[in-house]
Design a protein around this motif. Sequence first.
Motif, short mmCIF file in Angstrom:
data_model
loop_
_atom_site.label_atom_id
_atom_site.label_comp_id
_atom_site.label_asym_id
_atom_site.label_seq_id
_atom_site.Cartn_x
_atom_site.Cartn_y
_atom_site.Cartn_z
N GLY A 319 0.83 -1.19 0.00
CA GLY A 319 0.00 0.00 0.00
C GLY A 319 0.87 1.24 0.00
O GLY A 319 1.80 1.39 -0.81
N GLU A 320 0.61 2.16 0.93
CA GLU A 320 1.38 3.40 1.04
C GLU A 320 2.51 3.29 2.06
O GLU A 320 3.22 4.27 2.30
N MET A 321 2.68 2.12 2.64
CA MET A 321 3.69 1.95 3.69
C MET A 321 4.96 1.34 3.12
O MET A 321 4.90 0.38 2.34
N THR A 322 6.10 1.89 3.51
CA THR A 322 7.40 1.35 3.16
C THR A 322 8.10 0.97 4.46
O THR A 322 8.39 1.84 5.30
N LEU A 323 8.34 -0.32 4.64
CA LEU A 323 8.92 -0.83 5.88
C LEU A 323 10.29 -1.42 5.59
O LEU A 323 10.51 -2.06 4.56
N THR A 324 11.21 -1.22 6.51
CA THR A 324 12.57 -1.73 6.36
C THR A 324 12.97 -2.51 7.62
O THR A 324 12.49 -2.22 8.73
N ALA A 325 13.83 -3.50 7.42
CA ALA A 325 14.38 -4.27 8.54
C ALA A 325 15.65 -3.57 9.01
O ALA A 325 16.69 -3.67 8.35
N GLN A 326 15.56 -2.89 10.13
CA GLN A 326 16.71 -2.16 10.67
C GLN A 326 16.84 -2.47 12.16
O GLN A 326 16.40 -1.69 13.02
N PRO A 327 17.44 -3.61 12.49
CA PRO A 327 17.55 -3.99 13.91
C PRO A 327 18.36 -3.02 14.74
O PRO A 327 18.19 -2.96 15.96
N GLU A 328 19.24 -2.23 14.11
CA GLU A 328 20.00 -1.24 14.87
C GLU A 328 19.10 -0.13 15.40
O GLU A 328 19.48 0.60 16.33
N ILE A 329 17.88 -0.01 14.83
CA ILE A 329 16.91 0.99 15.29
C ILE A 329 15.85 0.34 16.17
O ILE A 329 15.53 0.85 17.25
N THR A 330 15.29 -0.77 15.71
CA THR A 330 14.18 -1.41 16.42
C THR A 330 14.65 -2.21 17.64
O THR A 330 13.83 -2.56 18.49
N GLY A 331 15.92 -2.53 17.72
CA GLY A 331 16.43 -3.19 18.90
C GLY A 331 16.07 -4.66 18.97
O GLY A 331 16.15 -5.39 17.98
N SER A 332 15.63 -5.09 20.13
CA SER A 332 15.41 -6.52 20.39
C SER A 332 14.04 -7.02 19.95
O SER A 332 13.70 -8.19 20.20
N PHE A 333 13.23 -6.18 19.33
CA PHE A 333 11.90 -6.62 18.87
C PHE A 333 12.06 -7.32 17.53
O PHE A 333 12.16 -6.69 16.48
N ASP A 334 12.04 -8.65 17.55
CA ASP A 334 12.39 -9.43 16.36
C ASP A 334 11.36 -9.34 15.25
O ASP A 334 11.68 -9.59 14.09
N TYR A 335 10.13 -8.99 15.58
CA TYR A 335 9.06 -8.99 14.57
C TYR A 335 8.66 -7.57 14.17
O TYR A 335 7.64 -7.37 13.51
N VAL A 336 9.43 -6.58 14.57
CA VAL A 336 9.10 -5.19 14.29
C VAL A 336 9.83 -4.72 13.04
O VAL A 336 11.02 -5.00 12.84
N TRP A 337 9.10 -4.01 12.19
CA TRP A 337 9.64 -3.39 10.98
C TRP A 337 9.56 -1.88 11.14
O TRP A 337 8.59 -1.34 11.66
N TYR A 338 10.59 -1.20 10.65
CA TYR A 338 10.68 0.24 10.83
C TYR A 338 10.06 0.95 9.63
O TYR A 338 10.41 0.67 8.48
N GLN A 339 9.14 1.86 9.90
CA GLN A 339 8.53 2.66 8.84
C GLN A 339 9.38 3.91 8.60
O GLN A 339 9.38 4.85 9.39
N SER A 340 10.09 3.91 7.50
CA SER A 340 10.96 5.03 7.18
C SER A 340 10.15 6.15 6.54
O SER A 340 9.33 5.91 5.65
N LEU A 341 10.39 7.36 7.01
CA LEU A 341 9.74 8.54 6.45
C LEU A 341 10.69 9.37 5.59
O LEU A 341 10.35 10.48 5.17
N TYR A 342 11.89 8.82 5.34
CA TYR A 342 12.90 9.57 4.61
C TYR A 342 12.40 9.96 3.21
O TYR A 342 12.55 11.12 2.79
N THR A 343 11.78 9.03 2.51
CA THR A 343 11.32 9.31 1.15
C THR A 343 10.27 10.41 1.14
O THR A 343 10.30 11.32 0.30
N SER A 344 9.35 10.36 2.09
CA SER A 344 8.29 11.38 2.16
C SER A 344 8.86 12.74 2.50
O SER A 344 8.47 13.77 1.92
N GLU A 345 9.80 12.80 3.43
CA GLU A 345 10.39 14.07 3.84
C GLU A 345 11.20 14.68 2.71
O GLU A 345 11.13 15.89 2.45
N THR A 346 11.98 13.85 2.02
CA THR A 346 12.79 14.36 0.92
C THR A 346 11.92 14.87 -0.22
O THR A 346 12.19 15.93 -0.81
N ALA A 347 10.86 14.12 -0.53
CA ALA A 347 9.96 14.55 -1.60
C ALA A 347 9.25 15.85 -1.24
O ALA A 347 9.05 16.72 -2.10
N ARG A 348 8.90 16.01 0.03
CA ARG A 348 8.22 17.22 0.47
C ARG A 348 9.15 18.43 0.35
O ARG A 348 8.73 19.52 -0.10
#
Length: 464
Positions: A319-348
Amino acid sequence: MYYSSKRRGEDGIAAIIDFLLSNARLVLGVGGAAVLGIATLAVKKLIERAGRPPDDEKPDKKMTDSWEELSLVSASPKLLRKGIEGVVMKQITAATKKADLSHPPQPPQKSEAEANPRRKRTDLCVLTFAERLQQYYRTRVCLSADEVSRAKQRALDIATEIHAFLRSKHTDMPLGEMTLGGSLLDDLQVVRADHACLLVPLQLEPSLWTPIAGEDTFLGHPQYCMLRRENLEYFPRGRSYWDRHLLGGYLSSRLVTEQLGKSIMESMNWPSLSGTLECEVRPVLGSSALKLEIRGLSERNFDEEEQLFISVLPTVRLGEMTLTAQPEITGSFDYVWYQSLYTSETARLASLDQSGGRSEVRRKCLKTLKAACRNCPALHKLTGAQLSNVILHMSEKESDWSESAFADRFQQAITEMIGYLEMGVLPSYFKPAVNLLQGFTEDDIDEMGFMFYCAVSEPEILLI
């Protein structure tokens, strides 16, 4: 004749010394010139006394000279401050009168600044802060086209090798077309072209997987999302390739990262590929992230300017969500995906600059702030994530983003940053519930706040 010749040579040196002393006031000031004059006179009198005939002077005169020298050397600081200039000038005048009259007076040589008054005016001209900021942007912020092109080519060569290897090693793994991303591709990288991202898109079946927004999970973090496996009663495990990475009914970012890490970091023959790619490639060990380090095979092999890091990011787009696997950010949560807003911020940012007459001052201001923070030890923890959101918030209340307002917007960003640090809260532009200062300690915030406070009155300290 011997003594007469000696005196002429001494008086020639004395004339030079007197000329230097008279000009020393311009550089050292009255006090500095006075101290220098005292020391020089003492030495000069010793030279004169050593070169004069034994019976040239009376004993009383010698004692008077000695007393005068002693009084000059032992003068109190208060005397030096009040009347030393007159004493020194008196001694200099007396010494000048002893010069040999047989030597015609030499015309005083003009200094370089006096000979060229136009250059003097130029040297005295001080750059304004706006001019210094423009100079800093041109010389310290922007990257050369050759450097960017070389870094992009190396990153593209690495991406091609990884793509080919995964296609041959894991023929059944549904992957999309790999692409490069990050600030290097968006012309937002500063100081050095030393990092890029390789996006590895995972192809998930939309009917079998549902993204869960971070606000709807038990974590409550707007950017910590989850991918839930759906319709297990109708489509049991095994129907999707990614079912082997399930953890409690959710796709595990840790398991996906581990599989790709074993393939890319361990299975690929990087020493052999280094010769083919004409650069040294090696995995970065000891990091939870998938990262490669690339160095050029040249005499500057270990030069930081030839160093490039590539982060491999497993990515899911649903859909409109872009998720990345970044364990250095999400830490010990093995099933968590990080929603990056970089693309939206740069486009804005790009959209706002385009609508503002193509000035690109927002992006210019962002890049300058990034370079200043990167070069300042007290601010190096601030990244484009915080700084880009500061610029976006400023754009909501500030309308003048012309080229002439570049320095004003830069200083305004400093003031805005102080306000956010005082509150301890910097809301994300697209997700206001996210505090972009959450990961900083109180000491970090105090240190950054102090540096920005100093920059309010002296913004040049950020341009060092």
